[in-house]
Design an enzyme around this catalytic site. Sequence first.
Site, PDB file in Angstrom:
ATOM      1  CG  HIS A   1      -0.178   0.127   2.547  1.00 19.45           C
ATOM      2  ND1 HIS A   1       0.409  -0.925   3.306  1.00 19.45           N
ATOM      3  CD2 HIS A   1       0.066   1.224   3.432  1.00 19.45           C
ATOM      4  CE1 HIS A   1       1.150  -0.600   4.270  1.00 19.45           C
ATOM      5  NE2 HIS A   1       0.556   0.887   4.432  1.00 19.45           N
TER       6      HIS A   1
ATOM      7  CG  ASP B   1       1.715   5.098   4.848  1.00 19.61           C
ATOM      8  OD1 ASP B   1       1.296   4.094   5.029  1.00 19.61           O
ATOM      9  OD2 ASP B   1       2.659   5.488   5.448  1.00 19.61           O
TER      10      ASP B   1
ATOM     11  CG  HIS C   1       5.188   1.198   2.930  1.00 24.23           C
ATOM     12  ND1 HIS C   1       4.536   2.353   2.551  1.00 24.23           N
ATOM     13  CD2 HIS C   1       4.539   0.910   3.940  1.00 24.23           C
ATOM     14  CE1 HIS C   1       3.543   2.779   3.297  1.00 24.23           C
ATOM     15  NE2 HIS C   1       3.611   1.811   4.303  1.00 24.23           N
TER      16      HIS C   1
ATOM     17  NE  ARG D   1       2.127   6.083  10.521  1.00 31.46           N
ATOM     18  CZ  ARG D   1       1.071   6.002   9.741  1.00 31.46           C
ATOM     19  NH1 ARG D   1       1.036   4.805   9.003  1.00 31.46           N
ATOM     20  NH2 ARG D   1      -0.169   6.815  10.146  1.00 31.46           N
TER      21      ARG D   1
END
Length: 285
Positions: free
Chosen positions: A102, A104, A261, A276
């Site tokens: 996918h 983000d 990723h 993150r």
Amino acid sequence: MTNETLRIEPLSPALGARISGVDLSRELEEEGWKAIEKAFHDHSVLIFPAQEITVAQMKRFCQRFGELLVHEHLLPFTLEGHPECMRLHNDAQRPPGLNTWHTDNSGWARPPLGTVLHSRILPELGGDTLFSSMYQAYEALSPPMRELFERLGAVHDTRKAFGPDYASLQRSLSKNGIDADKHFAHHEPVEHPLVKTHPVTGRKALYVSAPYVTHIRGLSKAESQALLDFLYRHIETSEFIYRHRWSKNDLVIWDNRCTQHLAVADYYPRERLMYRMNIADGARN
């Protein structure tokens, strides 16, 4: 830090580079920053090994690329006092979530420019992250296929990504007091072109994200699914991919506009903790 101490080592023909000679706990001088910025656009994924940094220092570095995003639905997972920093903590009680290719937050009108992860706790085995170059994926297509995809757009919907198709994400939100169905009930789907031109490099890249995409606009259901199935297999081509094996205190940043990723969930039930941050993209489609 000077350009004499900064070293850029490509990690695969497709994408990825290791940046050494940099201490991100300190302010970057302009010369060093310009070299890092260029490497980001040249390689799409940058790895900074052995960065023992605080959250504030991580934020300072990320903000060189742009404004940091705060996601309302992720606030229960963020660090106190740092709503921009998500705590990705998995163990026997908290299974890994999204285990598929996918990019983000593609269900938003302006998906993030980039994502940054800093590794804090790692499993003894497993937990690698794979990156695929969407530049390479586009350029490997035949001219007729490029022309076809350049004319098409896909519909991305957050309600799909946080719905029953991806129940682990839905359960994770629910355990933290967020009803995904209610939270995203009025979040309208958005359309993104299947081929985007990078605003800095000028290169064309495929743009598709399986958790979010519901269909390709203007095609029949069968036609849409056939093309999407082709694209989902195509982006997995080995020649497009760099596989990162994490070491403690690695900081990795990637460009969401030209990569996909996959965080491999093979380490369960071992513990893994990442911090993150998402960087906002000011550019329009």
